[in-house]
Design an enzyme around this catalytic site. Structure first.
Site, PDB file in Angstrom:
ATOM      1  N   HIS A   6       0.816  -1.226   0.000  1.00 28.80           N
ATOM      2  CA  HIS A   6       0.000   0.000   0.000  1.00 28.80           C
ATOM      3  C   HIS A   6       0.847   1.272   0.000  1.00 28.80           C
ATOM      4  O   HIS A   6       0.649   2.162  -0.818  1.00 28.80           O
ATOM      5  CB  HIS A   6      -0.894   0.007   1.243  1.00 28.80           C
ATOM      6  CG  HIS A   6      -1.780  -1.193   1.377  1.00 28.80           C
ATOM      7  ND1 HIS A   6      -2.909  -1.398   0.604  1.00 28.80           N
ATOM      8  CD2 HIS A   6      -1.692  -2.268   2.203  1.00 28.80           C
ATOM      9  CE1 HIS A   6      -3.495  -2.525   0.962  1.00 28.80           C
ATOM     10  NE2 HIS A   6      -2.775  -3.080   1.914  1.00 28.80           N
TER      11      HIS A   6
HETATM   12  O1  RIB Z   1      -4.523  -0.104   4.981  1.00 28.16           O
HETATM   13  C1  RIB Z   1      -3.144  -0.125   4.693  1.00 28.16           C
HETATM   14  C2  RIB Z   1      -2.423   0.923   5.473  1.00 28.16           C
HETATM   15  O2  RIB Z   1      -2.561   0.671   6.874  1.00 28.16           O
HETATM   16  C3  RIB Z   1      -0.902   0.917   5.221  1.00 28.16           C
HETATM   17  O3  RIB Z   1      -0.419   2.223   5.379  1.00 28.16           O
HETATM   18  C4  RIB Z   1      -0.370   0.038   6.312  1.00 28.16           C
HETATM   19  O4  RIB Z   1       0.984   0.350   6.672  1.00 28.16           O
HETATM   20  C5  RIB Z   1      -1.286   0.405   7.450  1.00 28.16           C
HETATM   21  O5  RIB Z   1      -0.775   1.613   8.034  1.00 28.16           O
END
Ligand code: RIB
Ligand code: CA
Length: 304
Positions: free
Chosen positions: A230
């Site tokens: 992500h």
């Molecule tokens: O939903 C994904 C996000 O939440 C990413 O930034 C992961 O590191 C968590 O912080």
């Protein structure tokens, strides 16, 4: 960068360090995947291990604006860096995370791109302290939200927005030049375990150890031997916007729903005038060139 290091935050930091387009001015940390003392220590250890102990780290908010703190150590492991073991940090935080954001944005107006990959507590507190300060960023790129796709931590909410929905609502309502990089695009990118195993770069061994529990979690939950990346995708939207299709959508964030806290509510009614719409128009990433992104990410982080 404003991070809750976290495995994919660590991958995003390594991508920043490996990218010639980036001058990493500093890193502020926030509670999120794991508590603040761990997200801060992980960030200090990672930068030192990567030979970039010169990049200052600033500790920010240890809890969300209103809600109780949540964590994702079931995904990122107890330390927040999966199974990776990095040497103890010699450096300490250089100061307060919110102060860092305020000072940087106010002394370099229009120059600095802010990439936020954790809950938005620090950004919301900076904007509350100095209204309009986020507008001083050249761009604010946010990993967060799920606009027209399901959530991940709940059926309706993405983790960063779920962890601090009040902060997310306040940041999206600011007049900043926002780019929202939500699960709509980050869920389209999979780092395959087989590809990770094949990599030989200087960072590869760390990435394999760090990603191990995340891949185990995602394999068990989604049935796929790999993991989403992500946070690197959000940095990718700042580095390579040409790989993304953006759409301006009117959005707001639910802050109190029992089943919907953290949900991004998008107003797509067939209205004659946008002035009637809920929330605020925000540039949202809706598509990404998966192949090209993964090739760049792999080349810079896993193969270099
Ligand atoms: O939903 C994904 C996000 O939440 C990413 O930034 C992961 O590191 C968590 O912080
Ligand atoms: Ca994160």
């Amino acid at each position: 960068m404003d991070v809750d290091t976290g495995v994919d935050d660590a991958l995003a930091l390594l991508l920043a360090l490996a990218s010639p387009e980036v001058e990493l001015v500093g890193v502020s940390t926030v509670a999120g995947n794991v508590p603040l003392h761990r997200t801060t220590d992980n960030t200090l250890r990672l930068l030192q291990w990567a030979g970039r102990g010169d990049v200052p780290v600033y500790a920010g908010a240890e809890r969300p604006l209103v809600r109780d703190a949540v964590a994702a150590d079931d995904v990122h492991g107890a330390t927040g860096l999966g199974a990776a073991q990095l040497p103890e940090a010699r450096n300490s935080p250089a100061g307060d995370g919110v102060e860092f954001l305020l000072n940087t944005l106010q002394t370099r107006p229009g120059e600095v791109t802010l990439v936020a990959t954790g809950p938005l507590t620090n950004l919301a507190r900076a904007e509350a302290q100095v209204p309009g300060v986020l507008r001083q960023a050249r761009q604010v790129v946010i990993m967060g939200g799920a606009v027209r796709v399901p959530g991940n931590i709940t059926p309706t909410a993405e983790f960063n927005f779920y962890a601090d929905p009040h902060a997310a609502r306040q940041v999206l309502a600011s007049e900043a030049k926002l780019v929202l990089v939500g699960l709509d695009v980050t869920d389209q990118i999979w780092l395959k375990q087989v590809d990770l195993q094949a990599c030989t770069g200087a960072y590869a061994a760390f990435c394999r150890a760090a990603c191990e529990p995340v891949i185990a979690f995602e394999s068990a939950h989604y049935g796929f031997a790999g993991m989403h990346v992500h946070d690197p995708v959000a940095l990718g939207a700042a580095l390579w916007p040409q790989l993304f299709r953006m759409q301006q959508l009117w959005v707001d964030v639910e802050t109190s729903g029992e089943l919907t806290a953290g949900q991004v509510v998008v107003d797509q009614r067939a209205l004659a005038s946008d002035q009637e719409r809920l929330g605020r128009p925000v540039t949202c990433a809706v598509e990404v060139d998966q192949t090209h992104f993964l090739a760049l990410f792999t080349e810079r982080v896993l193969a270099s």
